[in-house]
Write an enzyme that holds these catalytic residues in place. Structure first.
Site, PDB file in Angstrom:
ATOM      1  N   TRP A 186       0.849  -1.207   0.000  1.00 38.29           N
ATOM      2  CA  TRP A 186       0.000   0.000   0.000  1.00 38.29           C
ATOM      3  C   TRP A 186       0.877   1.247   0.000  1.00 38.29           C
ATOM      4  CZ3 TRP A 186      -4.691  -0.950  -1.358  1.00 38.29           C
ATOM      5  CH2 TRP A 186      -5.651   0.078  -1.328  1.00 38.29           C
ATOM      6  N   ASP A 206       0.011  11.223  -0.320  1.00 37.81           N
ATOM      7  CA  ASP A 206      -1.068  12.200  -0.236  1.00 37.81           C
ATOM      8  C   ASP A 206      -2.378  11.516   0.139  1.00 37.81           C
ATOM      9  OD1 ASP A 206      -1.435  10.856  -2.698  1.00 37.81           O
ATOM     10  OD2 ASP A 206      -2.454  12.588  -3.558  1.00 37.81           O
ATOM     11  N   GLU A 210      -3.468   8.636  -1.849  1.00 34.09           N
ATOM     12  CA  GLU A 210      -2.640   7.429  -1.706  1.00 34.09           C
ATOM     13  C   GLU A 210      -1.790   7.130  -2.926  1.00 34.09           C
ATOM     14  OE1 GLU A 210      -6.153   4.658  -0.573  1.00 34.09           O
ATOM     15  OE2 GLU A 210      -4.964   4.865   1.241  1.00 34.09           O
ATOM     16  N   GLU A 211      -1.446   8.162  -3.668  1.00 30.91           N
ATOM     17  CA  GLU A 211      -0.718   7.945  -4.927  1.00 30.91           C
ATOM     18  C   GLU A 211       0.642   8.613  -4.978  1.00 30.91           C
ATOM     19  OE1 GLU A 211      -3.573   9.430  -7.709  1.00 30.91           O
ATOM     20  OE2 GLU A 211      -4.789   7.601  -7.670  1.00 30.91           O
ATOM     21  N   GLU A 230     -18.716   6.755  -5.043  1.00 34.32           N
ATOM     22  CA  GLU A 230     -17.521   7.583  -4.952  1.00 34.32           C
ATOM     23  C   GLU A 230     -17.485   8.609  -6.092  1.00 34.32           C
ATOM     24  OE1 GLU A 230     -13.632   5.827  -6.292  1.00 34.32           O
ATOM     25  OE2 GLU A 230     -13.201   5.964  -4.140  1.00 34.32           O
TER      26      GLU A 230
END
Ligand SMILES: *[C@@H]1O[C@H](CO)[C@@H](O)[C@H](O)[C@H]1NC(C)=O
Ligand SMILES: *[C@@H]1O[C@H](CO)[C@@H](O)[C@H](O)[C@H]1NC(C)=O
Ligand SMILES: *[C@@H]1O[C@H](CO)[C@@H](O)[C@H](O)[C@H]1NC(C)=O
Length: 584
Positions: free
Chosen positions: A141, A197, A200-201, A425
């Site tokens: 992750w 960030d 999550e990238e 989303e």
């Protein structure tokens, strides 16, 4: 629930301003708010109807199994509980206390779970997500993500402040403070480290949202610690809060927007920045640009460029003009699940504007600066810089147009919300149909917070009004993490002013030199009341300079100057100096 919310709002007199009505935004919130509330609660264990397997107080991101969102993220959970805690503490929904108690208990457990980021004392607090039984998630992750501890501290400090107002000091000191302190110690020690960030990238040396919420957490933490006598942390947090604030300035770029991340190879225009603005909104801080308040010239200029980045790339926005709402997403280069508009990003734009309307109404004016002129020019082409008091026609025209503009973003969300009210989303950039995870908890929370803002309901203040940029970083012209002075040597002068004040009244300092804001009451430096009735501030002043100064009081927008004559002082050639004065 809707009925009781409105009765309470009217009872509190919170709906002080009657802005123009928009049937679409009105009817959307009337229908969607109760759906959002129950959709959100359905995703919280253990009793939530869609949160099977989640421990008590654990928020699942979404019940979706494809993509699989049945995990609990520290960030999403904290934002959801910030919304719940605000609902409860503002008196909008008094049924939520058992959920809040369960969240507190779950976070105390989760903090102690060793995970791939470390143990509680070796970085584990930066782990972004856990299994919903609170065991560690051990797959690959983007970790660590350093916004989580700060957001959790912010939510729990809001809760602590409410409980203190109820004289429940024992629970705050014995139960909440140990959890909050772990998170703040983590922020204080790690804010300068690289982080992924909020999407999550991007792994970089800083992400605006993360830095902004970290800054807020330390400021609130200092006040809480002082209030409950946990003074050992105060000096360390104060030093780091000043450093984080300097770092925060460095995201602002001369092209008139906030660069979301310190790396990542993108345009830098990102919902990250709008979310930061609404989640660090302080209704008592006016349009302060140093903390990027929603109505600050920087945040408004940033909003113009952020929205413009999506108007042309999404088919659903075709035919819209600059003064109309639009669908917006995370960042224009996004390709995840097709890179579509997000409900929560689009609603965040509306919320930033509603927050701004609250403050303009409260301060009785709109200030147009060279930085914010492109924003106001959308509604009043060619508008001149300057102040527009609430008595002017320009103020009336602007606020009505901006309210309509904000409602336009809500109308876009309304248009692409399916008839049952479920919020996924994303919604398709070409057709508007829902895309990606269904029933996203954060989407529901964004409805509740935008609705509050539109209703004129503000969250509690977190102390942004008394934040000033240390001269050591402001003098570099944009700020730098390490600080640094403008060239000539300076000496640190501490000003102590004895002054008794009433609750809500604050003491400021201004004077004849740049470092003292050149006699500007608006930009005067806020003193700390940590040693009340002694108010203090330390300012770096060019060595050997003779200058004049006065203290001022600010209360509910009213300014009171000390009596004449001006005070005068000469800074020593080196060393430090402490000046002791009393209000006169
Ligand atoms: C303080 O708040 C906690 C958390 O909700 C609650 O369990 C406790 O009963 C409260 N104590 C008092 C004295 O009100
Ligand atoms: C993130 O960036 C830092 C600094 O460049 C680096 O040390 C770290 O290994 C990176 N983390 C990941 C998971 O790539
Ligand atoms: C102000 O008070 C401090 C602490 O009592 C003292 O050290 C300092 O010398 C005083 N400053 C002046 C100018 O008297």
């Amino acid at each position: 629930m809707r009925f009781s919310l409105w009765s309470l709002l009217v009872g509190l007199g919170s709906v002080a301003v009657v802005w123009g009505q928009s049937s679409t935004a009105d009817s959307f919130f009337a229908t969607e708010s109760p759906i959002a509330k129950s959709g959100l609660l359905a995703n919280i264990g253990s009793s939530g109807s869609k949160s099977d397997g989640a421990k008590s107080g654990v928020v699942i991101a979404s019940p979706s199994s494809n993509p699989d969102y049945r995990f609990t993220w520290t960030r999403d959970s904290a934002l959801v509980f910030q919304a719940i805690i605000d609902q409860y503490t503002l008196g909008l929904d008094t049924t939520l206390r058992s959920q809040i108690d369960a969240y507190v208990a779950a976070q105390a457990v989760q903090q102690q779970v060793s995970n791939p980021s470390g143990s509680v004392s070796s970085g584990g607090l930066g782990e972004p997500k856990f299994n919903i039984d609170l065991s560690a998630f051990t797959g690959a992750w983007g970790r660590p993500q350093r916004d989580g501890p700060a957001l959790r501290a912010n939510a729990l400090i809001t809760w602590a402040n409410f409980l203190l107002s109820q004289k429940n000091t024992t629970y705050v000191t014995n139960t909440l403070w140990p959890i909050i302190k772990l998170d703040l110690d983590y922020v204080s020690a790690n804010w300068g480290q690289s982080t992924f960030d909020l999407w999550e990238e991007v792994n970089s040396s800083g992400s605006f949202f993360t830095t902004a919420v970290q800054h807020r957490s330390l400021r609130q933490g200092i006040t809480l610690a002082t209030t409950i006598g946990q003074t050992s942390v105060v000096s360390g947090y104060t030093t780091q809060a000043a450093n984080v604030l300097c770092f925060l300035q460095t995201y602002w770029n001369s092209a008139g927007f906030i660069t979301a991340n310190m790396g990542g190879g993108r345009s830098g225009k990102d919902s990250n920045t709008v979310l930061a603005s609404i989640h660090t909104f302080d209704p008592a801080a006016g349009c302060d640009a140093v903390t990027f308040q929603p109505c600050s010239d920087r945040a408004l200029s940033n909003l113009v460029q952020y929205v413009a980045a999506f108007r042309t790339i999404y088919t659903v926005n075709s035919g819209t003009t600059a003064s109309q709402g639009a669908a917006t997403g995370r960042y224009p280069e996004d390709g995840y699940m097709g890179g579509n508009p997000w409900y929560l990003s689009t609603l965040a734009v509306a919320e930033q504007l509603y927050d701004s309307l609250i403050v303009w109404s409260k301060q009785g004016k709109i200030t147009v600066t060279a930085t914010s002129q492109p924003f106001f020019a959308i509604f009043s082409p060619g508008i001149a810089t300057g102040d527009y008091a609430s008595t002017t026609a320009t103020f009336t025209t602007l606020t009505a147009a901006i309210k309509t503009y904000a409602d336009g973003f809500v109308a876009v969300v309304a248009k692409y919300t399916p008839s049952g009210g479920g919020l996924a989303e994303q919604f398709s950039r070409s057709t508007g149909v829902p895309v990606s995870a269904v029933d996203l908890t954060w989407s529901y929370a964004s409805v509740l917070t935008a609705f509050n803002a539109r209703s004129g309901v503000s969250p509690a203040s977190w102390g942004a009004a008394s934040v000033t940029l240390p001269s050591s970083c402001s003098s570099t012209g944009g700020g730098s993490p390490g600080g640094g002075s403008s060239g000539g040597s300076t000496v640190a002068i501490t000003f102590n002013e004895q002054a008794t004040t009433t609750f809500g009244e604050n003491i400021f300092l201004t004077g004849s030199i740049d470092a003292l804001a050149n006699w500007s009451p608006d930009n005067a430096l806020a003193l700390s009341s940590a040693n009340y009735p002694t108010w203090s501030i330390t300012v770096n002043i060019p060595a050997g300079t003779t200058f004049q100064y006065k203290f001022i009081r600010k209360f509910n927008g009213k300014i009171t100057w000390e009596s004449d004559p001006n005070r005068q002082l000469t800074a020593p050639a080196s060393g430090t100096f402490t000046e002791n004065d009393s209000w006169r």
